[in-house]
Write a protein that holds these residues in place. Structure first.
Motif, short mmCIF file in Angstrom:
data_model
loop_
_atom_site.label_atom_id
_atom_site.label_comp_id
_atom_site.label_asym_id
_atom_site.label_seq_id
_atom_site.Cartn_x
_atom_site.Cartn_y
_atom_site.Cartn_z
N LEU A 124 0.86 -1.18 0.00
CA LEU A 124 0.00 0.00 0.00
C LEU A 124 0.89 1.23 0.00
O LEU A 124 1.80 1.34 0.83
N VAL A 125 0.64 2.15 -0.92
CA VAL A 125 1.36 3.43 -0.94
C VAL A 125 0.45 4.41 -0.21
O VAL A 125 -0.66 4.69 -0.65
N ILE A 126 0.94 4.90 0.92
CA ILE A 126 0.15 5.79 1.76
C ILE A 126 0.76 7.18 1.73
O ILE A 126 1.94 7.35 2.06
N ARG A 127 -0.05 8.16 1.27
CA ARG A 127 0.42 9.55 1.28
C ARG A 127 0.34 10.05 2.71
O ARG A 127 -0.70 9.97 3.36
N ARG A 128 1.45 10.51 3.19
CA ARG A 128 1.54 10.98 4.57
C ARG A 128 2.21 12.35 4.54
O ARG A 128 3.42 12.43 4.35
N GLY A 129 1.43 13.40 4.71
CA GLY A 129 2.00 14.75 4.61
C GLY A 129 2.54 14.97 3.21
O GLY A 129 1.86 14.71 2.23
N ALA A 130 3.79 15.39 3.13
CA ALA A 130 4.40 15.67 1.84
C ALA A 130 5.06 14.43 1.24
O ALA A 130 5.49 14.44 0.10
N GLY A 131 5.12 13.33 2.00
CA GLY A 131 5.78 12.14 1.52
C GLY A 131 4.86 10.95 1.40
O GLY A 131 3.64 11.06 1.53
N GLU A 132 5.47 9.81 1.14
CA GLU A 132 4.73 8.56 1.02
C GLU A 132 5.45 7.48 1.81
O GLU A 132 6.68 7.52 1.95
N VAL A 133 4.69 6.52 2.33
CA VAL A 133 5.27 5.35 2.98
C VAL A 133 4.66 4.11 2.33
O VAL A 133 3.53 4.14 1.83
N LEU A 134 5.43 3.02 2.34
CA LEU A 134 4.96 1.76 1.81
C LEU A 134 4.68 0.82 2.97
O LEU A 134 5.52 0.64 3.85
N VAL A 135 3.49 0.22 2.96
CA VAL A 135 3.10 -0.72 4.01
C VAL A 135 2.72 -2.03 3.33
O VAL A 135 1.81 -2.05 2.49
N PRO A 136 3.40 -3.13 3.67
CA PRO A 136 3.00 -4.43 3.12
C PRO A 136 1.54 -4.73 3.49
O PRO A 136 1.13 -4.55 4.64
N PHE A 137 0.76 -5.16 2.51
CA PHE A 137 -0.65 -5.41 2.73
C PHE A 137 -0.83 -6.85 3.20
O PHE A 137 -1.19 -7.75 2.44
N VAL A 138 -0.53 -7.06 4.49
CA VAL A 138 -0.67 -8.36 5.14
C VAL A 138 -1.50 -8.16 6.40
O VAL A 138 -1.49 -7.09 7.01
N LYS A 139 -2.21 -9.20 6.80
CA LYS A 139 -3.13 -9.13 7.95
C LYS A 139 -2.44 -8.66 9.22
O LYS A 139 -3.02 -7.93 10.03
N ALA A 140 -1.18 -9.06 9.43
CA ALA A 140 -0.46 -8.68 10.65
C ALA A 140 -0.25 -7.17 10.74
O ALA A 140 -0.23 -6.60 11.83
#
Length: 171
Positions: free
Chosen positions: A128-144
């Motif tokens: 998942l590419v999540i826009r956070r403020g002026a940047g982006e973070v990547l979060v693995p799309f897993v149940k945990a």
């Protein structure tokens, strides 16, 4: 909402075939002969598939009315799109289509706002590419890490270890 299912690449050969960068998890259903696809830009289509075949790991398509290498070259870079309403539900409550996730508000398990899902990348592991403020973070799309997806509520909950959402937290 329109969903991109492919991007037309370079011509292949001299008979009007084009390479296609596949952006769907069901290419056989999306790119079967006789299928008509809308395009982005819209003035390039709609395009009706006359033939589809795999050459090694590359999908090759031939469209009605596109003859020769020159006609195929004019389509380079055109996106092949479908309407999200035409995508049937998965039937699995823990499985989602990309368009269902994009636009969801993201919050932590404590209820703190994180950002918004702006893209889903498929690189072996769905990210998942999540826009956070002026940047982006990547979060693995897993149940945990993503224990809850609330489509009706328009939100997604992440249970991120220190450093995943904010690299400064890792220290």
């Amino acid at each position: 909402m329109q969903l991109v299912v492919g991007r037309i690449g370079r011509p292949h050969g001299v008979h009007g075939e084009v390479t296609v960068e596949v952006r769907t998890d069901d290419p056989e259903a999306r790119f079967g002969p006789g299928t008509s696809l809308a395009t982005d830009p819209p003035q390039a289509g709609p395009l009706t598939i006359e033939g589809a075949r795999w050459h090694k790991s590359i999908l090759l398509l031939r469209f009605a009315g596109v003859a020769g290498r020159e006609g195929a070259e004019e389509l380079r870079g055109v996106m092949l799109v479908i309407d999200s309403a035409d995508v049937p539900p998965t039937g699995d409550p823990d499985e989602f289509h990309d368009h269902q996730l994009i636009g969801l508000a993201v919050e932590t398990v404590r209820g703190d706002p994180v950002g918004e899902v702006v893209e889903v990348r498929h690189h072996g592991q769905d990210l998942l590419v999540i826009r956070r403020g002026a940047g982006e973070v990547l979060v693995p799309f897993v149940k945990a890490l993503v224990p809850e997806v609330d489509l009706a509520g328009g939100r997604l909950v992440v249970d991120a270890p220190p450093g995943l959402l904010d690299p400064d937290e890792a220290q």
